[in-house]
Design an enzyme around this catalytic site. Structure first.
Site, mmCIF file in Angstrom:
data_model
loop_
_atom_site.group_PDB
_atom_site.id
_atom_site.type_symbol
_atom_site.label_atom_id
_atom_site.label_comp_id
_atom_site.label_asym_id
_atom_site.label_seq_id
_atom_site.Cartn_x
_atom_site.Cartn_y
_atom_site.Cartn_z
ATOM 1 N N LYS A 140 0.571 115.100 41.585
ATOM 2 C CA LYS A 140 0.589 116.560 41.473
ATOM 3 C C LYS A 140 -0.122 116.953 40.177
ATOM 4 O O LYS A 140 0.505 117.284 39.157
ATOM 5 C CB LYS A 140 2.019 117.090 41.500
ATOM 6 N N ARG B 36 9.295 112.981 40.143
ATOM 7 C CA ARG B 36 7.915 113.029 40.651
ATOM 8 C C ARG B 36 6.957 113.440 39.548
ATOM 9 O O ARG B 36 5.834 112.912 39.434
ATOM 10 C CB ARG B 36 7.829 113.997 41.836
ATOM 11 N N GLU C 237 -1.398 117.877 55.412
ATOM 12 C CA GLU C 237 -0.550 118.833 54.712
ATOM 13 C C GLU C 237 -1.276 120.159 54.559
ATOM 14 O O GLU C 237 -2.456 120.282 54.883
ATOM 15 C CB GLU C 237 -0.165 118.296 53.331
#
Length: 394
Positions: free
Chosen positions: A244, A150, A277
């Site tokens: 991210k 990721r 989220e």
């Protein structure tokens, strides 16, 4: 210059004590604008200050103007390091930083005073960087490869050239944990556009940079049920939410909003009003039909821990504790009607939510499925397969 032993705090934390305005005399002939501290008369600080001798020869000039000379010291490199070390020693924190790798100096340090990055690094002043985290449990890195994939995907989306191949980065991260001797904690790592200048574009950066740090958190584990609220901070657009990046200002403001309302976290809703989220964790629910329900990852960060929990939850389906697992859009109404709600992430692991805004979730206590998933995750971290546990050679 003030002597080094008296400098117990950085100048940003030092109070400047000035005379009270009520004790000052103004010129009767002319009142000047307050542009150069022209309100003081005979302000000669002859008594040394305990931390910094801030003003030196602070006297009025012949025309009555006040002209202070700030005694801000010019420091050598060794003096800067000593002050940083002293500042660290006086800072109370539940986190210990055990080792740091930096591609800038091409190695690992265990001295917290040296755990720094350049100010002209574009990750600092432009937010052009990405990061990820892997847990350390009993001398193993948990889901390192999943997080690393990721991480590299985020770097590609952020147009950050990767300075090493994947295997080299992996070895650097494992070596950093090995040097730290940490057997339980976390490893956080960053890829940045790199240092070079203070421009907007990274075209002037001479090389991308890799940083990593090992953190030992001394906070005791807490699995009690928590309260959450709905965030009023706008959620990131999908292009940035799935990446991210280090741009966590919305996340930080969302977390602060929760704390200001006596809650643990604030929950984001997406542009269509569906549950999205938390600020740094995913959410999931157990419906009244005993199904595990989790929002889809199309427009939010794809949580490695959340996806692992979905895999582990199959065990509960086999045991009859769950009837099924669904990953799909979740309305707020369905979410608040659920029997259980939980937060899931590499930091929070799996934690029960007992209240969302004013609505009590289920019976207002920690749910049995949530607790079962936490136990499965902890067991997986301690004795799971090699695909999720990477040994650290200490």
């Amino acid at each position: 210059m003030a002597s080094l032993p008296t400098l117990t705090k950085p100048i940003s934390e030092t109070s400047f004590f000035l005379p009270k305005l009520s004790n000052l005399e103004f010129s009767r002939s002319k009142i000047r604008p307050l542009t150069r501290f022209n309100v003081f008369k005979n302000s000669n600080f002859s008594r040394p200050l305990t931390r910094f001798n801030v003003f030196k020869n602070s006297n009025f000039s012949s025309d009555g103007q006040y002209g202070p000379t700030f005694d801000v010291p010019l420091l050598s490199c060794s003096e800067v390091i000593e002050r940083m070390r002293a500042s660290r020693e006086g800072h109370n924190t539940k986190q210990l930083y055990l080792a740091m790798y930096s591609s800038v100096f091409g190695g690992i340090t265990t001295d917290t005073a040296a755990m720094v990055i350049p100010m002209d690094d574009h990750m600092v002043h432009r937010g052009h960087g990405v990061f990820d985290t892997a847990a350390i449990m009993d001398g193993y890195l948990y889901e390192l490869d999943q997080h690393l994939d990721r991480f590299l995907g985020s770097a590609t989306m952020a147009k950050i050239q990767i300075p090493f191949n994947r295997e080299s980065i992996r070895r650097i991260l494992i070596r950093t944990v090995s040097v730290s001797k940490c057997r339980k904690g976390s490893l956080r790592y960053w890829l940045s556009a790199g240092p070079g200048d203070f421009q907007l574009s990274s075209s002037g950066c001479h090389q991308t940079t890799l940083y990593a740090i090992v953190i030992k958190d001394q906070s005791p584990p807490d699995h009690r049920g928590i309260r959450v609220v709905t965030s009023s901070i706008p959620i990131k657009p999908p292009q940035f939410a799935v990446m991210k990046s280090v741009n966590y200002l919305p996340n930080a403001l969302s977390k602060m909003e929760a704390e200001e309302n006596d809650a643990y976290a604030a929950i984001w809703l997406d542009g269509d009003g569906f549950v999205a989220e938390g600020p740094n964790m995913n959410v999931a629910f157990v419906t009244k039909e005993k199904e595990l329900l989790m929002p889809c990852f199309d427009n939010i960060l794809s949580g490695c821990t959340a996806k692992r929990v979905v895999v582990l939850a199959e065990n509960l389906v086999k045991e009859g504790k769950l009837r099924g697992i669904r990953v799909e859009n979740v309305s707020v109404e369905d979410a608040k009607r659920a029997d259980e709600m939980m937060l899931i992430g590499s930091g929070v692991l799996v934690r029960s939510v007992v209240q969302w805004d004013e609505e009590v979730i289920g019976n207002g206590r920690e749910g049995p499925v949530t607790q079962a998933l936490l136990n499965l995750l902890l067991e997986d971290m301690k004795s799971g397969p090699p695909t999720v546990r990477v040994p650290v050679p200490y």
